[in-house]
Scaffold this motif. Structure first.
Motif, PDB file in Angstrom:
ATOM      1  N   VAL A  17       1.058  -1.164  -0.062  1.00  0.00           N
ATOM      2  CA  VAL A  17       0.094  -0.139   0.205  1.00  0.00           C
ATOM      3  C   VAL A  17       1.210   1.292   0.071  1.00  0.00           C
ATOM      4  O   VAL A  17       1.638   1.430   0.819  1.00  0.00           O
ATOM      5  CB  VAL A  17      -0.905   0.051   1.297  1.00  0.00           C
ATOM      6  CG1 VAL A  17      -1.846   1.253   1.186  1.00  0.00           C
ATOM      7  CG2 VAL A  17      -1.789  -1.377   1.426  1.00  0.00           C
ATOM      8  N   ASP A  18       0.486   2.074  -1.111  1.00  0.00           N
ATOM      9  CA  ASP A  18       1.278   3.351  -1.194  1.00  0.00           C
ATOM     10  C   ASP A  18       0.451   4.429  -0.617  1.00  0.00           C
ATOM     11  O   ASP A  18      -0.610   4.742  -1.424  1.00  0.00           O
ATOM     12  CB  ASP A  18       1.784   3.687  -2.601  1.00  0.00           C
ATOM     13  CG  ASP A  18       2.414   4.652  -2.733  1.00  0.00           C
ATOM     14  OD1 ASP A  18       2.756   5.563  -2.010  1.00  0.00           O
ATOM     15  OD2 ASP A  18       2.350   5.420  -4.082  1.00  0.00           O
ATOM     16  N   PHE A  19       0.650   4.910   0.698  1.00  0.00           N
ATOM     17  CA  PHE A  19       0.112   6.268   0.946  1.00  0.00           C
ATOM     18  C   PHE A  19       0.612   7.336   0.471  1.00  0.00           C
ATOM     19  O   PHE A  19       1.954   7.731   0.794  1.00  0.00           O
ATOM     20  CB  PHE A  19       0.074   6.268   2.445  1.00  0.00           C
ATOM     21  CG  PHE A  19      -0.847   5.303   3.214  1.00  0.00           C
ATOM     22  CD1 PHE A  19      -2.044   5.528   3.362  1.00  0.00           C
ATOM     23  CD2 PHE A  19      -0.305   3.965   3.589  1.00  0.00           C
ATOM     24  CE1 PHE A  19      -3.003   4.512   4.087  1.00  0.00           C
ATOM     25  CE2 PHE A  19      -1.150   2.968   4.228  1.00  0.00           C
ATOM     26  CZ  PHE A  19      -2.457   3.552   4.616  1.00  0.00           C
ATOM     27  N   HIS A  20      -0.125   8.125  -0.333  1.00  0.00           N
ATOM     28  CA  HIS A  20       0.693   9.166  -1.000  1.00  0.00           C
ATOM     29  C   HIS A  20      -0.515  10.548  -1.269  1.00  0.00           C
ATOM     30  O   HIS A  20      -1.314  10.282  -0.569  1.00  0.00           O
ATOM     31  CB  HIS A  20       0.789   8.833  -2.562  1.00  0.00           C
ATOM     32  CG  HIS A  20      -0.381   8.622  -3.259  1.00  0.00           C
ATOM     33  ND1 HIS A  20      -0.717   9.695  -4.112  1.00  0.00           N
ATOM     34  CD2 HIS A  20      -1.215   7.560  -3.421  1.00  0.00           C
ATOM     35  CE1 HIS A  20      -1.707   9.215  -4.697  1.00  0.00           C
ATOM     36  NE2 HIS A  20      -2.296   8.193  -4.375  1.00  0.00           N
ATOM     37  N   ALA A  21       0.033  11.592  -1.514  1.00  0.00           N
ATOM     38  CA  ALA A  21      -0.741  12.797  -1.882  1.00  0.00           C
ATOM     39  C   ALA A  21      -0.257  13.572  -3.142  1.00  0.00           C
ATOM     40  O   ALA A  21       0.780  13.276  -3.696  1.00  0.00           O
ATOM     41  CB  ALA A  21      -0.225  13.688  -0.743  1.00  0.00           C
ATOM     42  N   THR A  22      -1.160  14.114  -3.734  1.00  0.00           N
ATOM     43  CA  THR A  22      -1.067  14.611  -5.059  1.00  0.00           C
ATOM     44  C   THR A  22      -0.195  15.771  -5.071  1.00  0.00           C
ATOM     45  O   THR A  22       0.571  16.082  -6.210  1.00  0.00           O
ATOM     46  CB  THR A  22      -2.515  15.138  -5.565  1.00  0.00           C
ATOM     47  OG1 THR A  22      -3.060  16.106  -4.456  1.00  0.00           O
ATOM     48  CG2 THR A  22      -3.382  14.028  -5.820  1.00  0.00           C
ATOM     49  N   TRP A  23      -0.029  16.550  -3.910  1.00  0.00           N
ATOM     50  CA  TRP A  23       0.990  17.522  -3.891  1.00  0.00           C
ATOM     51  C   TRP A  23       2.492  17.105  -3.473  1.00  0.00           C
ATOM     52  O   TRP A  23       3.189  17.941  -3.219  1.00  0.00           O
ATOM     53  CB  TRP A  23       0.449  18.356  -2.846  1.00  0.00           C
ATOM     54  CG  TRP A  23       0.073  17.961  -1.468  1.00  0.00           C
ATOM     55  CD1 TRP A  23      -1.325  17.655  -1.329  1.00  0.00           C
ATOM     56  CD2 TRP A  23       0.753  17.360  -0.389  1.00  0.00           C
ATOM     57  NE1 TRP A  23      -1.355  16.921  -0.022  1.00  0.00           N
ATOM     58  CE2 TRP A  23      -0.230  16.916   0.540  1.00  0.00           C
ATOM     59  CE3 TRP A  23       2.131  17.443  -0.363  1.00  0.00           C
ATOM     60  CZ2 TRP A  23       0.194  16.354   1.680  1.00  0.00           C
ATOM     61  CZ3 TRP A  23       2.430  16.909   1.028  1.00  0.00           C
ATOM     62  CH2 TRP A  23       1.682  16.407   1.994  1.00  0.00           C
ATOM     63  N   CYS A  24       2.597  15.831  -3.182  1.00  0.00           N
ATOM     64  CA  CYS A  24       3.828  15.448  -2.676  1.00  0.00           C
ATOM     65  C   CYS A  24       4.845  15.128  -3.868  1.00  0.00           C
ATOM     66  O   CYS A  24       4.692  14.243  -4.689  1.00  0.00           O
ATOM     67  CB  CYS A  24       3.351  14.189  -1.859  1.00  0.00           C
ATOM     68  SG  CYS A  24       5.044  13.127  -1.576  1.00  0.00           S
ATOM     69  N   GLY A  25       6.043  15.852  -3.867  1.00  0.00           N
ATOM     70  CA  GLY A  25       7.001  15.734  -4.683  1.00  0.00           C
ATOM     71  C   GLY A  25       7.702  14.286  -4.854  1.00  0.00           C
ATOM     72  O   GLY A  25       7.619  13.445  -5.907  1.00  0.00           O
ATOM     73  N   PRO A  26       8.115  13.616  -3.539  1.00  0.00           N
ATOM     74  CA  PRO A  26       8.534  12.296  -3.523  1.00  0.00           C
ATOM     75  C   PRO A  26       7.693  11.549  -4.007  1.00  0.00           C
ATOM     76  O   PRO A  26       7.996  10.243  -4.588  1.00  0.00           O
ATOM     77  CB  PRO A  26       8.986  12.400  -2.239  1.00  0.00           C
ATOM     78  CG  PRO A  26       9.101  13.439  -1.635  1.00  0.00           C
ATOM     79  CD  PRO A  26       8.385  14.644  -2.502  1.00  0.00           C
ATOM     80  N   ALA A  59      -5.599   6.658   6.877  1.00  0.00           N
ATOM     81  CA  ALA A  59      -4.062   7.167   6.964  1.00  0.00           C
ATOM     82  C   ALA A  59      -3.882   7.210   8.637  1.00  0.00           C
ATOM     83  O   ALA A  59      -2.970   7.027   9.117  1.00  0.00           O
ATOM     84  CB  ALA A  59      -3.947   8.431   6.320  1.00  0.00           C
ATOM     85  N   GLY A  60      -4.873   7.815   9.110  1.00  0.00           N
ATOM     86  CA  GLY A  60      -4.691   7.955  10.668  1.00  0.00           C
ATOM     87  C   GLY A  60      -4.682   6.661  11.314  1.00  0.00           C
ATOM     88  O   GLY A  60      -3.986   6.360  12.396  1.00  0.00           O
ATOM     89  N   LYS A  61      -5.621   5.685  11.068  1.00  0.00           N
ATOM     90  CA  LYS A  61      -5.616   4.380  11.440  1.00  0.00           C
ATOM     91  C   LYS A  61      -4.300   3.490  11.317  1.00  0.00           C
ATOM     92  O   LYS A  61      -3.758   3.149  12.192  1.00  0.00           O
ATOM     93  CB  LYS A  61      -6.734   3.362  10.855  1.00  0.00           C
ATOM     94  CG  LYS A  61      -6.743   1.983  11.171  1.00  0.00           C
ATOM     95  CD  LYS A  61      -7.643   0.980  10.421  1.00  0.00           C
ATOM     96  CE  LYS A  61      -7.637  -0.283  10.839  1.00  0.00           C
ATOM     97  NZ  LYS A  61      -8.396  -1.190  10.135  1.00  0.00           N
ATOM     98  N   TYR A  62      -3.509   4.017  10.260  1.00  0.00           N
ATOM     99  CA  TYR A  62      -2.088   3.281  10.100  1.00  0.00           C
ATOM    100  C   TYR A  62      -1.038   4.385  10.435  1.00  0.00           C
ATOM    101  O   TYR A  62       0.076   4.114  10.464  1.00  0.00           O
ATOM    102  CB  TYR A  62      -2.054   2.763   8.652  1.00  0.00           C
ATOM    103  CG  TYR A  62      -2.775   1.593   8.565  1.00  0.00           C
ATOM    104  CD1 TYR A  62      -2.318   0.152   9.265  1.00  0.00           C
ATOM    105  CD2 TYR A  62      -4.063   1.419   7.974  1.00  0.00           C
ATOM    106  CE1 TYR A  62      -3.305  -1.099   8.770  1.00  0.00           C
ATOM    107  CE2 TYR A  62      -4.903   0.627   7.802  1.00  0.00           C
ATOM    108  CZ  TYR A  62      -4.464  -0.663   8.266  1.00  0.00           C
ATOM    109  OH  TYR A  62      -5.291  -1.850   8.056  1.00  0.00           O
TER     110      TYR A  62
END
Length: 99
Positions: A17-26, A59-62
């Protein structure tokens, strides 16, 4: 997504599972690396992308504090987690050694 998520991680196949965000460069750097991992490992692993902004409860749960964070599950158990970008070979090595 939540009830579905539990079904996804319960299987005998490894799930990364890849927790990501659209604004995140990495996160943008990691996306094509994960595509390569999937291409190399094929059906031995399932890769799921979770947008932390749209799935804050999950995201909070993990306890995902930073993105990208990858978590490897199998049979509903968390086997490994890592924040940040890893190289393809490192990710494949983790999946192969844990699953």
């Amino acid at each position: 997504m939540k009830s579905n998520f539990n079904d996804i991680i319960k299987g005998e196949k490894a799930v990364l599972v890849d927790f990501h965000a659209t604004w995140c460069g990495p996160c943008k750097t990691l996306a094509p690396i994960l595509k390569e991992v999937k291409a190399e490992l094929g059906d031995t692993v399932k890769i799921v992308k979770i947008d932390v902004d749209k799935n804050q409860e999950l995201a909070g749960k993990y306890q995902v504090r930073g993105v990208p964070t990858m978590i490897l599950f199998k049979n509903g158990q968390q086997l490994w987690r890592q924040s940040g970008v890893l190289q393809k070979a490192d990710i494949i090595e983790v999946i192969n050694s844990k699953s």
